[in-house]
Design an enzyme around this catalytic site. Structure first.
Site, PDB file in Angstrom:
ATOM      1  N   TYR A  27      -0.640  -8.387  16.058  1.00  0.00           N
ATOM      2  CA  TYR A  27      -0.651  -7.465  14.925  1.00  0.00           C
ATOM      3  C   TYR A  27      -1.867  -6.537  15.018  1.00  0.00           C
ATOM      4  O   TYR A  27      -1.739  -5.316  14.901  1.00  0.00           O
ATOM      5  CB  TYR A  27      -0.682  -8.227  13.608  1.00  0.00           C
ATOM      6  CG  TYR A  27      -0.919  -7.316  12.413  1.00  0.00           C
ATOM      7  CD1 TYR A  27       0.093  -6.491  11.947  1.00  0.00           C
ATOM      8  CD2 TYR A  27      -2.170  -7.250  11.805  1.00  0.00           C
ATOM      9  CE1 TYR A  27      -0.126  -5.622  10.884  1.00  0.00           C
ATOM     10  CE2 TYR A  27      -2.402  -6.390  10.741  1.00  0.00           C
ATOM     11  CZ  TYR A  27      -1.381  -5.583  10.280  1.00  0.00           C
ATOM     12  OH  TYR A  27      -1.611  -4.716   9.232  1.00  0.00           O
ATOM     13  N   ILE A  69       0.835  -1.206   0.000  1.00  0.00           N
ATOM     14  CA  ILE A  69       0.000   0.000   0.000  1.00  0.00           C
ATOM     15  C   ILE A  69       0.868   1.254   0.000  1.00  0.00           C
ATOM     16  O   ILE A  69       0.556   2.235  -0.673  1.00  0.00           O
ATOM     17  CB  ILE A  69      -0.947  -0.024   1.210  1.00  0.00           C
ATOM     18  CG1 ILE A  69      -2.003  -1.121   1.016  1.00  0.00           C
ATOM     19  CG2 ILE A  69      -1.622   1.333   1.416  1.00  0.00           C
ATOM     20  CD1 ILE A  69      -2.833  -1.409   2.246  1.00  0.00           C
TER      21      ILE A  69
END
Length: 316
Positions: free
Chosen positions: A181, A32
Site C-alpha cells: 500500500y 477523505i
C-alpha cells in the site's frame, strides 16, 4: 525548512468562491474523498463525484445537497481499477473542460492474500497508481481546455518510509499488504511530480500538485449519515489520538487548498502543518526520495507499458 511566509493566510472554513469551475473527485463517495467533494461544493463549483458504486455515490450526493444548499454536485460511475472503462467514464462527464481532477480513489488491504485487478495488476498498485495514470491521459484534453487546470494527487504519509522496488512494482516476489500500500501511494506521488516536470517542459498551462492528508481517523471524523456515522463511544476512545492526528474532514484540507488556492504551484507537496499529521494545510519540503527523478522516469516508462497510454503524448 519553513514555507510559512511563502503563502497568503488561508482559512479552511472560509474558502474562496469557484462558481463556473468544474472539478472531478475520484473515490468521492466516502472517507477523505467525500469531504473533498463536500468542501469544494461549498465553494460554488460544479463537482463531479466519481465512484464505482452508484448506490453509495447517490447517498453521498444526497448528504452533500442536504448540508450545502444549492450544491452543484452529481455522480458518475468511475472504476479506477477497470482500465477499459475509463474512456466511457470520461465521456459521461459531458463537459467541454475540466478545471481540476483530484486523484483520491484508493484501495488499502491489511492482510493477505495478494489480489489483482481484472487487468492482472496487483490490486493496490493497479488501482491507486496505474488507474490514475491512465485516467490522467484520458482527461488531458479536457484539462487543457481550461485556463489553468490542476491535477491533484492524494498521496499518503505512509509513503514517506517506503522506497519503490522497480523490479517488483507489483509485489509478485514479496507481498506485504501494508508495504505494498505504501509503495502504491509513493508511486502515485512520484507520478504527480514527474507529470508536472513533463507538463512544464511542454509549456502546458496544466499544473500537477501532490498532497497527503497526514493522519486521518474515522473515529475523529464528524458524522455524515448514512455515509459515515460516528458513535459517542468511538469518539471518546479516539480523543487521546486527537493530539497527533485528525478526522477525515481535516484530511481533505490539503487537497482542497491545492485546488482553490492561486498561490499553490505545480510540483509542490502540501500536507498538514503539525508534524505532517494534523492541522491546517501548508507547503512542505519534498521528501528526499521524491526528488529522485531517475526513479520517477523509470516508473513513468513502466506505467506506459502496463496501461498502454502515455499522458505526455495526449494533447495537454
Amino acid at each position: 525548512m519553513s514555507f510559512a511566509s511563502s503563502t497568503p493566510p488561508w482559512d479552511v472554513h472560509r474558502l474562496p468562491r469557484a462558481e463556473g469551475r468544474v472539478f472531478l473527485v475520484t473515490g468521492g463517495n466516502a472517507g477523505i474523498g467525500y469531504f473533498i467533494v463536500e468542501q469544494l461544493s461549498a465553494s460554488g463549483a460544479t463537482v463531479v463525484l466519481g465512484s464505482r458504486d452508484p448506490v453509495r455515490a447517490e447517498a453521498a450526493v444526497a448528504s452533500i445537497r442536504l448540508r450545502v444548499p444549492g450544491a452543484q454536485v452529481h455522480a458518475i460511475r468511475l472504476d479506477i481499477a477497470e482500465l477499459s472503462s475509463l474512456g466511457a467514464a470520461v465521456e459521461s462527464l459531458e463537459a467541454d473542460r475540466l478545471d481540476a481532477v483530484i486523484h483520491n480513489a484508493g484501495v488499502a488491504l491489511d492482510t493477505p492474500p495478494r489480489r489483482e485487478t481484472g487487468d492482472g495488476h496487483e490490486l493496490m498498485f493497479g488501482t491507486n497508481h496505474l488507474g490514475h495514470f491512465a485516467l490522467t491521459s484520458r482527461l488531458m484534453p479536457l484539462l487543457a481546455a481550461a485556463s489553468a487546470a490542476r491535477i491533484v494527487t492524494v498521496g499518503s504519509f505512509a509513503a514517506k518510509s517506503e522506497r519503490l522496488d522497480l523490479d517488483d512494482l507489483q509485489s509478485r516476489r514479496e507481498y506485504q499488504p501494508k508495504r505494498t500500500y505504501g509503495r502504491s501511494k509513493l508511486a502515485q506521488m512520484h507520478f504527480g511530480l514527474e507529470l508536472d516536470r513533463r507538463l512544464r517542459a511542454l509549456g502546458s498551462s496544466v499544473e500537477s500538485v501532490v498532497v497527503h492528508p497526514g493522519g486521518a481517523l474515522d473515529a475523529l471524523t464528524p458524522s455524515r449519515p448514512p455515509v459515515h456515522v460516528r458513535t459517542v463511544g468511538a469518539r471518546l476512545r479516539a480523543a487521546p489520538a486527537a493530539l497527533l492526528v485528525q478526522g477525515k474532514h481535516a484530511g481533505a484540507w490539503p487537497a482542497v487548498r491545492a485546488v482553490l488556492d492561486p498561490a499553490v504551484r505545480g510540483g509542490q507537496l502540501w500536507g498538514p502543518r503539525l508534524f505532517s499529521l494534523r492541522g491546517a494545510p501548508r507547503q512542505q519540503a519534498l521528501w528526499t526520495h521524491l526528488t529522485d527523478t531517475a526513479v520517477a522516469a523509470r516508473l513513468w516508462d513502466v506505467s506506459c507499458d502496463l496501461t498502454g497510454v502515455d499522458p505526455e503524448a495526449t494533447p495537454g
